[in-house]
Motif scaffolding. Structure first.
Motif, mmCIF file in Angstrom:
data_model
loop_
_atom_site.group_PDB
_atom_site.id
_atom_site.type_symbol
_atom_site.label_atom_id
_atom_site.label_comp_id
_atom_site.label_asym_id
_atom_site.label_seq_id
_atom_site.Cartn_x
_atom_site.Cartn_y
_atom_site.Cartn_z
ATOM 1 N N VAL A 128 11.539 1.199 -2.286
ATOM 2 C CA VAL A 128 10.177 1.524 -2.720
ATOM 3 C C VAL A 128 10.190 1.676 -4.239
ATOM 4 N N PRO A 129 9.428 0.848 -4.952
ATOM 5 C CA PRO A 129 9.461 0.909 -6.413
ATOM 6 C C PRO A 129 8.772 2.155 -6.975
ATOM 7 N N ARG A 130 9.277 2.612 -8.100
ATOM 8 C CA ARG A 130 8.664 3.730 -8.823
ATOM 9 C C ARG A 130 7.494 3.246 -9.684
ATOM 10 N N ASP A 131 7.551 1.958 -10.062
ATOM 11 C CA ASP A 131 6.569 1.399 -10.999
ATOM 12 C C ASP A 131 6.656 -0.118 -10.963
ATOM 13 N N ASP A 132 5.994 -0.778 -11.923
ATOM 14 C CA ASP A 132 5.998 -2.239 -11.935
ATOM 15 C C ASP A 132 7.378 -2.823 -12.207
ATOM 16 N N VAL A 133 8.241 -2.096 -12.869
ATOM 17 C CA VAL A 133 9.609 -2.566 -13.086
ATOM 18 C C VAL A 133 10.344 -2.635 -11.741
ATOM 19 N N ASP A 137 14.698 2.582 -10.901
ATOM 20 C CA ASP A 137 13.382 2.001 -10.656
ATOM 21 C C ASP A 137 12.907 2.034 -9.208
ATOM 22 N N ARG A 138 13.783 2.470 -8.283
ATOM 23 C CA ARG A 138 13.413 2.413 -6.866
ATOM 24 C C ARG A 138 14.015 3.557 -6.064
ATOM 25 N N MET A 144 -9.140 13.247 -8.799
ATOM 26 C CA MET A 144 -8.238 12.348 -9.516
ATOM 27 C C MET A 144 -7.539 11.447 -8.500
ATOM 28 N N ALA A 145 -7.579 10.158 -8.723
ATOM 29 C CA ALA A 145 -6.978 9.194 -7.806
ATOM 30 C C ALA A 145 -5.452 9.188 -7.946
ATOM 31 N N VAL A 146 -4.788 8.995 -6.835
ATOM 32 C CA VAL A 146 -3.336 8.900 -6.826
ATOM 33 C C VAL A 146 -2.962 7.450 -7.141
ATOM 34 N N ASP A 147 -1.978 7.262 -8.025
ATOM 35 C CA ASP A 147 -1.587 5.891 -8.353
ATOM 36 C C ASP A 147 -0.906 5.251 -7.139
ATOM 37 N N PRO A 148 -0.891 3.920 -7.048
ATOM 38 C CA PRO A 148 -0.376 3.245 -5.852
ATOM 39 C C PRO A 148 1.109 3.506 -5.590
ATOM 40 N N TYR A 149 1.898 3.731 -6.622
ATOM 41 C CA TYR A 149 3.331 3.978 -6.430
ATOM 42 C C TYR A 149 3.566 5.351 -5.796
ATOM 43 N N THR A 150 2.825 6.346 -6.256
ATOM 44 C CA THR A 150 2.925 7.681 -5.670
ATOM 45 C C THR A 150 2.456 7.655 -4.219
ATOM 46 N N ALA A 151 1.370 6.946 -3.948
ATOM 47 C CA ALA A 151 0.853 6.839 -2.580
ATOM 48 C C ALA A 151 1.843 6.119 -1.678
ATOM 49 N N GLU A 210 14.037 -9.390 1.992
ATOM 50 C CA GLU A 210 12.718 -10.028 1.939
ATOM 51 C C GLU A 210 11.734 -9.027 1.368
ATOM 52 N N SER A 211 10.785 -9.528 0.605
ATOM 53 C CA SER A 211 9.759 -8.640 0.059
ATOM 54 C C SER A 211 8.518 -8.702 0.937
ATOM 55 N N PHE A 212 7.737 -7.647 0.876
ATOM 56 C CA PHE A 212 6.462 -7.585 1.590
ATOM 57 C C PHE A 212 5.575 -6.560 0.899
ATOM 58 N N GLN A 213 4.280 -6.726 1.045
ATOM 59 C CA GLN A 213 3.343 -5.812 0.400
ATOM 60 C C GLN A 213 2.934 -4.702 1.353
ATOM 61 N N HIS A 214 2.848 -3.498 0.788
ATOM 62 C CA HIS A 214 2.303 -2.389 1.565
ATOM 63 C C HIS A 214 0.843 -2.729 1.863
ATOM 64 N N PRO A 215 0.399 -2.591 3.122
ATOM 65 C CA PRO A 215 -0.949 -3.041 3.477
ATOM 66 C C PRO A 215 -2.091 -2.294 2.790
ATOM 67 N N ARG A 216 -1.890 -1.062 2.423
ATOM 68 C CA ARG A 216 -2.987 -0.299 1.787
ATOM 69 C C ARG A 216 -2.918 -0.280 0.276
ATOM 70 N N THR A 217 -1.706 -0.141 -0.270
ATOM 71 C CA THR A 217 -1.586 0.016 -1.722
ATOM 72 C C THR A 217 -1.335 -1.303 -2.442
ATOM 73 N N GLY A 218 -0.833 -2.298 -1.721
ATOM 74 C CA GLY A 218 -0.497 -3.570 -2.340
ATOM 75 C C GLY A 218 0.825 -3.564 -3.092
ATOM 76 N N VAL A 219 1.544 -2.451 -3.082
ATOM 77 C CA VAL A 219 2.823 -2.354 -3.778
ATOM 78 C C VAL A 219 3.851 -3.241 -3.067
ATOM 79 N N LEU A 220 4.660 -3.947 -3.852
ATOM 80 C CA LEU A 220 5.666 -4.858 -3.307
ATOM 81 C C LEU A 220 6.930 -4.080 -2.943
#
Length: 124
Positions: free
Chosen positions: A40-45, A26-27, A1-8, A67-77
């Motif tokens: 670190v966000p919990r979800d898209d909210v 939310d964070r 089972m894949a881990v969702d990007p927020y958990t990762a 400033e915002s930035f994306q996690h390099p592996r998960t893409g989470v903002l």
């Protein structure tokens, strides 16, 4: 089972920064340094909140720098924000604008500025 990007992303933050220093609906918040935190966000909210705080921060001196930035592996903002080092007490006289910040989430930065550190919420 894949881990969702927020958990990762949360697992990554725990490995990198250790124990979280705060959390909202939310964070999760981690200390990056003595003067910066990472949200670190919990979800898209949470991502929505991160994105909008980064967009609004430069427009108003009452908001903490961020400033915002994306996690390099998960893409989470993620959000990097200046750290509040002192929070108001009952004896502190606060300006009227603090009443416009949800739950009065304000404090002083290391250089002595009173700023909001959490001000964007998705209306549910």
């Amino acid at each position: 089972m894949a881990v969702d990007p927020y958990t990762a992303t949360l697992a990554w933050a725990r490995r990198k920064y250790g124990r979280q220093i705060g959390a909202g609906f939310d964070r999760h918040v981690f200390a990056e340094s003595a003067t910066r935190v990472i949200k670190v966000p919990r979800d898209d909210v949470g991502e929505y909140c991160n994105d909008n705080e980064a967009l609004e921060s430069p427009t108003d001196a009452r908001y903490a720098w961020c400033e915002s930035f994306q996690h390099p592996r998960t893409g989470v903002l993620l959000l990097r924000m200046e750290r509040v080092v002192r929070f108001p007490t009952a004896r502190d006289k606060l300006p009227d604008w603090v009443g416009c910040i949800d739950s009065g989430q304000v404090g002083w930065t290391a250089d002595g500025r009173l700023v909001a550190y959490d001000w964007v919420y998705l209306r549910r």
